[in-house]
Motif scaffolding. Sequence first.
Motif, PDB file in Angstrom:
ATOM      1  N   ASN A  86       5.722  -4.356 -13.291  1.00 48.78           N
ATOM      2  CA  ASN A  86       5.326  -4.743 -11.854  1.00 48.78           C
ATOM      3  C   ASN A  86       4.919  -3.709 -11.013  1.00 48.78           C
ATOM      4  O   ASN A  86       3.939  -3.831 -10.240  1.00 48.78           O
ATOM      5  CB  ASN A  86       6.698  -5.322 -11.209  1.00 48.78           C
ATOM      6  CG  ASN A  86       6.554  -5.293  -9.782  1.00 48.78           C
ATOM      7  OD1 ASN A  86       6.016  -6.217  -9.078  1.00 48.78           O
ATOM      8  ND2 ASN A  86       7.010  -4.145  -8.890  1.00 48.78           N
ATOM      9  N   TYR A 156      -8.904  -1.241  -7.998  1.00 52.35           N
ATOM     10  CA  TYR A 156      -7.829  -1.879  -8.299  1.00 52.35           C
ATOM     11  C   TYR A 156      -7.814  -3.470  -9.026  1.00 52.35           C
ATOM     12  O   TYR A 156      -7.167  -3.775  -9.841  1.00 52.35           O
ATOM     13  CB  TYR A 156      -7.023  -2.176  -6.971  1.00 52.35           C
ATOM     14  CG  TYR A 156      -5.884  -2.874  -6.760  1.00 52.35           C
ATOM     15  CD1 TYR A 156      -4.707  -2.457  -7.260  1.00 52.35           C
ATOM     16  CD2 TYR A 156      -5.935  -4.248  -6.265  1.00 52.35           C
ATOM     17  CE1 TYR A 156      -3.389  -3.371  -7.267  1.00 52.35           C
ATOM     18  CE2 TYR A 156      -4.680  -5.234  -6.247  1.00 52.35           C
ATOM     19  CZ  TYR A 156      -3.550  -4.697  -6.611  1.00 52.35           C
ATOM     20  OH  TYR A 156      -2.598  -5.409  -6.660  1.00 52.35           O
ATOM     21  N   THR A 191       4.433  -6.843   1.876  1.00 53.58           N
ATOM     22  CA  THR A 191       5.167  -5.668   1.406  1.00 53.58           C
ATOM     23  C   THR A 191       4.744  -4.453   1.905  1.00 53.58           C
ATOM     24  O   THR A 191       3.567  -4.474   2.653  1.00 53.58           O
ATOM     25  CB  THR A 191       5.244  -5.762  -0.198  1.00 53.58           C
ATOM     26  OG1 THR A 191       3.950  -5.063  -0.589  1.00 53.58           O
ATOM     27  CG2 THR A 191       5.631  -7.001  -0.755  1.00 53.58           C
TER      28      THR A 191
HETATM   29  P1  NAP Z   1       5.225  -2.060  -2.893  1.00 55.36           P
HETATM   30  O1  NAP Z   1       5.968  -2.872  -2.045  1.00 55.36           O
HETATM   31  O2  NAP Z   1       4.252  -0.820  -2.667  1.00 55.36           O
HETATM   32  O3  NAP Z   1       6.108  -1.129  -4.106  1.00 55.36           O
HETATM   33  C1  NAP Z   1       5.836  -0.589  -5.078  1.00 55.36           C
HETATM   34  C2  NAP Z   1       6.782  -0.487  -6.224  1.00 55.36           C
HETATM   35  O4  NAP Z   1       6.240   0.387  -7.325  1.00 55.36           O
HETATM   36  C3  NAP Z   1       8.021   0.769  -5.671  1.00 55.36           C
HETATM   37  O5  NAP Z   1       9.013   0.210  -6.318  1.00 55.36           O
HETATM   38  C4  NAP Z   1       7.457   1.845  -6.082  1.00 55.36           C
HETATM   39  O6  NAP Z   1       8.469   2.899  -6.294  1.00 55.36           O
HETATM   40  C5  NAP Z   1       6.729   1.495  -7.411  1.00 55.36           C
HETATM   41  N1  NAP Z   1       5.975   2.350  -8.244  1.00 55.36           N
HETATM   42  C6  NAP Z   1       4.701   2.686  -7.650  1.00 55.36           C
HETATM   43  N2  NAP Z   1       4.154   3.741  -8.573  1.00 55.36           N
HETATM   44  C7  NAP Z   1       4.835   3.835  -9.548  1.00 55.36           C
HETATM   45  C8  NAP Z   1       4.896   4.564 -10.827  1.00 55.36           C
HETATM   46  N3  NAP Z   1       3.974   5.489 -11.137  1.00 55.36           N
HETATM   47  N4  NAP Z   1       6.025   4.412 -11.660  1.00 55.36           N
HETATM   48  C9  NAP Z   1       6.838   3.668 -11.369  1.00 55.36           C
HETATM   49  N5  NAP Z   1       6.970   2.846 -10.491  1.00 55.36           N
HETATM   50  C10 NAP Z   1       6.193   3.076  -9.322  1.00 55.36           C
HETATM   51  O7  NAP Z   1       4.476  -3.177  -4.102  1.00 55.36           O
HETATM   52  P2  NAP Z   1       4.395  -4.491  -3.975  1.00 55.36           P
HETATM   53  O8  NAP Z   1       3.557  -5.043  -3.088  1.00 55.36           O
HETATM   54  O9  NAP Z   1       5.796  -5.037  -4.298  1.00 55.36           O
HETATM   55  O10 NAP Z   1       3.672  -4.566  -5.356  1.00 55.36           O
HETATM   56  C11 NAP Z   1       4.209  -4.896  -6.776  1.00 55.36           C
HETATM   57  C12 NAP Z   1       3.062  -5.498  -7.544  1.00 55.36           C
HETATM   58  O11 NAP Z   1       2.608  -6.431  -7.080  1.00 55.36           O
HETATM   59  C13 NAP Z   1       1.961  -4.424  -7.917  1.00 55.36           C
HETATM   60  O12 NAP Z   1       1.704  -4.429  -9.144  1.00 55.36           O
HETATM   61  C14 NAP Z   1       0.880  -4.899  -7.039  1.00 55.36           C
HETATM   62  O13 NAP Z   1      -0.159  -4.406  -7.521  1.00 55.36           O
HETATM   63  C15 NAP Z   1       1.087  -6.201  -7.173  1.00 55.36           C
HETATM   64  N6  NAP Z   1       0.595  -7.346  -6.030  1.00 55.36           N
HETATM   65  C16 NAP Z   1       0.991  -6.839  -4.941  1.00 55.36           C
HETATM   66  C17 NAP Z   1       0.323  -7.747  -3.818  1.00 55.36           C
HETATM   67  C18 NAP Z   1       0.805  -7.715  -2.411  1.00 55.36           C
HETATM   68  O14 NAP Z   1       0.199  -8.371  -1.643  1.00 55.36           O
HETATM   69  N7  NAP Z   1       1.913  -7.248  -1.983  1.00 55.36           N
HETATM   70  C19 NAP Z   1      -0.709  -8.686  -4.118  1.00 55.36           C
HETATM   71  C20 NAP Z   1      -1.066  -8.699  -5.504  1.00 55.36           C
HETATM   72  C21 NAP Z   1      -0.184  -8.069  -6.455  1.00 55.36           C
HETATM   73  P3  NAP Z   1       9.170   3.595  -5.089  1.00 55.36           P
HETATM   74  O15 NAP Z   1       9.776   2.889  -4.174  1.00 55.36           O
HETATM   75  O16 NAP Z   1       9.863   4.766  -5.935  1.00 55.36           O
HETATM   76  O17 NAP Z   1       7.838   4.125  -4.482  1.00 55.36           O
END
Ligand code: NAP
Length: 247
Positions: A86, A156, A191
């Motif tokens: 994730n 991305y 998020t």
């Molecule tokens: P988020 O709220 O920014 O959280 C990111 C998470 O990833 C945090 O737990 C962070 O840890 C961890 N992280 C970042 N870089 C890392 C690394 N190098 N190694 C290990 N952990 C790392 O993101 P999110 O929106 O939940 O996104 C989760 C996934 O969904 C991602 O793959 C994102 O691309 C995908 N996604 C999100 C959306 C959206 O609209 N939110 C849409 C499509 C896809 P820390 O807390 O320690 O910083």
Amino acid sequence: MTKTILITGGSRGIGRATALLAGRRGWSVGVNYVGNQSAAEAVVGAIGAAGGKAVAIKGDVTSEADVLAMFDAVAQLGPLDGVVVNAGAVAMPSRLMDMEAERIRRVFEINTIGAYLCAREGARRLAKSRGGRGGSIVLVSSMAARLGSPSEYVDYAGAKGAVDSLTIGLAKEMGQEGVRVNAVRPGLIDTDIHASGGQPDRAERLGVTTPMGRAGQPEEVAEAIVWLLSDAASYSTGAFLDVSGGR
Ligand code: NAP
């Protein structure tokens, strides 16, 4: 049945919601984070308070040594049954014409190389031919892989396109190993990721333009991930579940 799973980026956002839901199902959860220890410990605390088992595991998915160590660490909870690949990140909005090479490399490093390393390690440890007991890998891709994210982050989008290809190929490799491999493609989910990309209002602003007229919540993506992890999805592999309000 009790499962043990590892969630990369389990401290915040979609990973956090997935960890909490999996914990409520009685699954033991390795909550990986890279820098935000207090957020990871809060997730572990919430799972523990609800009677579940969880552990916070620091590690950067772009480091092979860290990835190996995080899989070793989750073994303290029990034999591995599932992995949620994730962790991901975006950069500032830009057209490709204006992107520095270093930024593009970093985006691919986290979203593609990190996903490949974690999926590889999960496959190794779950594969029945390698002593694993089979299980489920869920990759968190993005609708960006299909939409291209013009003028925001085509780097991305391409990095997530690679995750889609990984899902298709790895599912075929692991079919006889008792390991299912699937992906979810979230749309605009509320998020921290949007603020980290310099657009804190992005989910709300663009959410209204989607067919369902709103952004999604991380809990709505977690439901799809946990279903794919579970035995309820026993005949699904190489599948993509879009959680995007029709976007
Ligand atoms: P988020 O709220 O920014 O959280 C990111 C998470 O990833 C945090 O737990 C962070 O840890 C961890 N992280 C970042 N870089 C890392 C690394 N190098 N190694 C290990 N952990 C790392 O993101 P999110 O929106 O939940 O996104 C989760 C996934 O969904 C991602 O793959 C994102 O691309 C995908 N996604 C999100 C959306 C959206 O609209 N939110 C849409 C499509 C896809 P820390 O807390 O320690 O910083």
